[in-house]
Design a protein around this motif. Structure first.
Motif, short mmCIF file in Angstrom:
data_model
loop_
_atom_site.label_atom_id
_atom_site.label_comp_id
_atom_site.label_asym_id
_atom_site.label_seq_id
_atom_site.Cartn_x
_atom_site.Cartn_y
_atom_site.Cartn_z
N HIS A 1 46.43 -45.15 40.46
CA HIS A 1 46.85 -44.40 39.14
C HIS A 1 47.07 -43.96 38.42
O HIS A 1 46.67 -42.87 37.70
N SER B 1 36.77 -45.33 34.37
CA SER B 1 37.06 -44.06 35.54
C SER B 1 36.41 -44.82 37.12
O SER B 1 36.79 -44.66 37.76
N ILE C 1 40.17 -39.39 43.74
CA ILE C 1 38.79 -40.39 44.18
C ILE C 1 37.65 -39.68 43.25
O ILE C 1 37.13 -40.23 42.11
N SER C 2 37.77 -38.61 44.37
CA SER C 2 36.09 -37.84 43.90
C SER C 2 36.13 -37.35 41.97
O SER C 2 35.50 -37.05 41.12
N THR C 3 37.28 -36.27 41.77
CA THR C 3 37.49 -36.07 40.03
C THR C 3 37.86 -37.92 39.27
O THR C 3 36.59 -37.60 38.19
N LEU C 4 38.16 -39.18 40.23
CA LEU C 4 37.50 -40.32 38.37
C LEU C 4 36.45 -39.93 38.66
O LEU C 4 35.51 -40.33 37.33
N ALA C 5 35.43 -40.15 39.69
CA ALA C 5 34.06 -40.82 39.29
C ALA C 5 33.42 -39.79 38.79
O ALA C 5 32.37 -39.41 37.85
N ALA D 1 37.83 -45.59 40.83
CA ALA D 1 37.75 -44.81 41.38
C ALA D 1 37.32 -46.00 42.84
O ALA D 1 37.68 -45.64 44.01
N TRP E 1 45.62 -45.27 34.96
CA TRP E 1 44.66 -44.35 34.65
C TRP E 1 45.27 -43.34 34.05
O TRP E 1 44.67 -43.49 32.46
#
Length: 83
Positions: free
Chosen positions: A69, A28, A5-9, A32, A72
């Motif tokens: 997930h 992206s 989630i933090s990587t997507l953000a 997230a 994406w």
């Protein structure tokens, strides 16, 4: 669950800075937000003390998160392959 989630953000914010990748950055960031919502719903249904637990649909939301997930990765890979 916090890692993807933090990587997507972070990836979304970085991609939005480049004009040609701005839409993918928005995608992206939206992914997230959807991931956070799915994880919250998933935990609401999977916690044994939750009133929603007897419905036994927590696994369905877990699989929806899994599908989101990987969607994406498929969409982004298609974008890279097309170029």
């Amino acid at each position: 669950m916090l890692g993807p989630i933090s990587t997507l953000a972070a990836f979304g914010v970085a991609l939005r800075r480049n004009e040609s990748w701005r839409r993918w950055g928005t995608y992206s960031l939206a992914a997230a937000v959807v991931a956070v919502a799915l994880v919250a719903v998933e935990f609401a249904f999977l916690m044994p003390r939750s009133p929603l637990y007897p419905l036994h649909v927590g696994g369905l939301f877990e699989r929806a998160d899994f599908g989101r997930h990987h969607a994406w990765y498929v969409a982004f890979g298609y974008r890279l392959f097309r170029r």
